[in-house]
Design a protein around this motif. Structure first.
Motif: not given
Length: 621
Positions: A379-386, A398-409, A411-415
């Motif tokens: 466990t960690v104190s951070d809770d920002s992993d999606c 780094e966000e890549v096109c793979d159907g995932l919100d890689n950077d947990c912002d 949005t998924t594959d925004p570009d």
């Protein structure tokens, strides 16, 4: 007496003259000059009353209350004879005669008692058979008899019903007549009374209360079977309302006895000299509260009717030495179970929140948290992993096109490109593009020349788009595939009644005249059919020049006119596989990967009878 008198007179006066007969004459001593006042010839002090001539040493004593003869005794040796009556029977002892004007106490005028030590012996007594002269007649036991009684059991007591008269007891007889059973030597006056239904001591009572083995019985006023020790009776038989027990402490209450159960009522119910002790049926259990926090120690208890000092009814304290530890106390991070819920530092008010980091990327899952004083494992104190199952997905990725919100912002594959507009990027869409010519417009499609001078002419026939003329490399542009690396382009194909030299699928371009082409050739006269010797080629055309990258002549096909077959090309990086009717017929590696296919479409070449395509689709992969 006369000699004594003379001696006394001589002592009193030296001037006495004795005559020849011994008589004395007092002569006055002229040298004294004392007068003889009463003229009796005696002077004081010999004359004890010189005023009375009848009083002098020569006078006779008479009963007048005066010492007539001056011997210091009044009325002595004169008067009646008196006798001592020592036994008070009014008869005097003749050996104790004394003269006096009046008898003194204990004296009588009688002198006929023959035994002044026995009041029953005197002249008027009855003669008895006792070897004494009872009536003082000088004879012993004359004419007297005594009763004697048989003593058959030889117990020293006679039978009153068996009497004889005699002065001396015959053999087997005696003077006593108090035996009440002369056949039993254990029965007689003075015998020990015992409980045997007999009058052992001949007192007229059978088994009376003073029998030696009589029982002591105690009043049982409340009829509870237990007696009052302060109210007792001794008897051989149990009296009514009495019992042999003496242990009742309240004989007015049948609920109070040694057999009663102790209850909490301020009464000694069981007569053990204790009131409301801990073993009372309704006694409460109390628990030590050494820390005075209102909560008790379950391991230190006592039973009592009333709450003992420093005890409480609660038993939930888990540390009775610490008044900060009890159920309901604030749990804090101190390695103690402050609130006594069985857990240490659980739900502590100052505990931290820790988030699961299953993928160990240093970022935690906000939906899987634990509140604890110390960070649990993983466990960690951070809770920002999606996505805590993928270490490549976290706010720092780094966000890549793979159907995932890689950077947990959020949005998924925004570009990424979404060809079919279903909200899923092409890179992960299993159905990237699907087109039905019968229902969807082809107005946005454009004809493209593919290395030839003749343009294609396409028309929609039902659910198919067809090319009916002899066109040189006719092609219809399709949707943009974006940055796909792995995908499959397929379409249903049929030949409309004439030989076809080539037909195929356009699936990539670098610029508008640079295509990757899959085509099928009929080596037996270029008929519009698949023959057993059918050929499959992978051709690259650029700037009007087509180059065969790979071909395979080993395939036999049977081409039936107006029969639908499926043609597809599967791209996996630089690896390309061509399938005909579901069967892989050619796999090769291109000189470069057709990444990000820009356009897909169809083409025909030298089409004599017309070739049609239907149900074009792109899937991923």
């Amino acid at each position: 007496m006369l000699v004594l008198l003379l001696a006394t007179v001589a002592c009193r006066n030296k001037d006495l003259v004795y005559d020849s007969a011994g008589a004395t004459q007092e002569t006055a001593d002229s040298s004294h000059g004392d007068p003889d006042l009463d003229g009796d010839g005696w002077l004081p002090p010999e004359d004890c009353d010189d005023t009375d001539a009848s009083v002098n040493p020569d006078a006779n004593e008479v009963c007048n209350g005066v010492d007539d003869d001056c011997n210091d005794l009044i009325d002595d040796a004169i008067g009646e004879a008196w006798y001592t009556d020592a036994d008070g029977d009014t008869f005097g002892d003749p050996d104790t005669e004394a003269q006096s004007c009046e008898g003194e106490g204990g004296q009588v005028a009688d002198d006929t008692d023959c035994d002044d030590g026995d009041a029953s012996v005197h002249p008027y007594a009855d003669e008895l058979c006792d070897l004494q002269d009872n009536d003082c007649d000088g004879e012993i036991d004359e004419g007297a008899t005594l009763p004697f009684y048989a003593d058959a059991d030889d117990d020293g007591y006679g039978d009153a019903s068996d009497e004889v008269q005699a002065c001396e007891a015959p053999s087997g007889y005696l003077a006593d007549f108090t035996d009440c059973d002369d056949s039993d030597d254990d029965v007689h006056p003075g015998a020990e009374e015992v409980c045997n239904d007999e009058d052992d001591d001949c007192d007229g009572s059978v088994d009376e209360d003073d029998a030696s083995d009589a029982s002591t019985w105690y009043a049982d006023a409340d009829a509870d079977g237990y007696g009052d020790p302060d109210t007792s009776a001794t008897s051989c038989e149990q009296p009514s309302g009495f019992t042999s027990d003496d242990s009742d402490c309240d004989d007015a209450d049948a609920d109070v006895s040694p057999a009663a159960d102790e209850v909490c009522d301020s009464v000694d119910n069981d007569c053990d000299e204790e009131i409301d002790e801990g073993d009372a049926l309704d006694a409460l259990t109390w628990y030590a509260d050494d820390d005075s926090d209102g909560y008790g120690d379950a391991s230190a208890s006592k039973e009592a009717c009333d709450q003992p000092r420093d005890y409480v009814s609660d038993d939930t304290d888990c540390d009775d030495n610490d008044d900060d530890v009890f159920p309901g106390a604030e749990e804090v991070c101190n390695d103690e179970d402050d609130d006594c819920d069985g857990g240490i530092d659980d739900d502590a008010t100052d505990a931290g929140t820790w988030y699961a980091d299953a993928d160990a990327d240093g970022y935690g899952d906000s939906t899987s948290s634990t509140v604890s004083c110390d960070a649990p494992s993983s466990t960690v104190s951070d809770d920002s992993d999606c996505d805590d199952t993928d270490a490549e997905v976290n706010p720092a990725a780094e966000e890549v096109c793979d159907g995932l919100d890689n950077d947990c912002d959020g949005t998924t594959d925004p570009d990424a490109v979404d060809t079919d507009g279903d909200g899923t990027a092409n890179c992960v869409d299993s159905d990237v593009w699907d087109f039905d010519f019968a229902t969807e417009s082809v107005s946005d499609w454009s004809d493209e020349d593919f290395g030839g001078s003749n343009s294609t002419s396409w028309s929609v026939s039902g659910s198919y788009v067809c090319e009916a003329s002899n066109a040189a490399y006719g092609v219809l542009a399709g949707p943009d595939l974006g940055e796909l690396e792995t995908w499959t382009f397929s379409a249903d194909v049929y030949i409309g009644g004439a030989a076809t030299d080539y037909l195929g699928l356009v699936f990539d371009y670098v610029d508008e005249d640079n295509y990757w082409v899959a085509r099928v050739n009929d080596p037996t006269g270029y008929y519009s059919r698949f023959s057993p010797t059918g050929q499959v080629e992978l051709v690259q055309c650029a700037s009007g020049t087509c180059t065969t990258l790979d071909s395979d002549d080993s395939h036999d096909f049977t081409l039936a006119y107006n029969t639908v077959v499926e043609m597809s090309v599967r791209v996996d990086g630089a690896d390309i596989t061509i399938s005909w009717d579901g069967t892989d017929v050619l796999t090769t590696t291109a000189s470069s990967s057709p990444v990000g296919a820009g356009t897909i479409g169809f083409f025909t070449y030298d089409n004599d009878g017309g070739a049609c395509y239907g149900n074009p689709a792109v899937s991923n992969p």
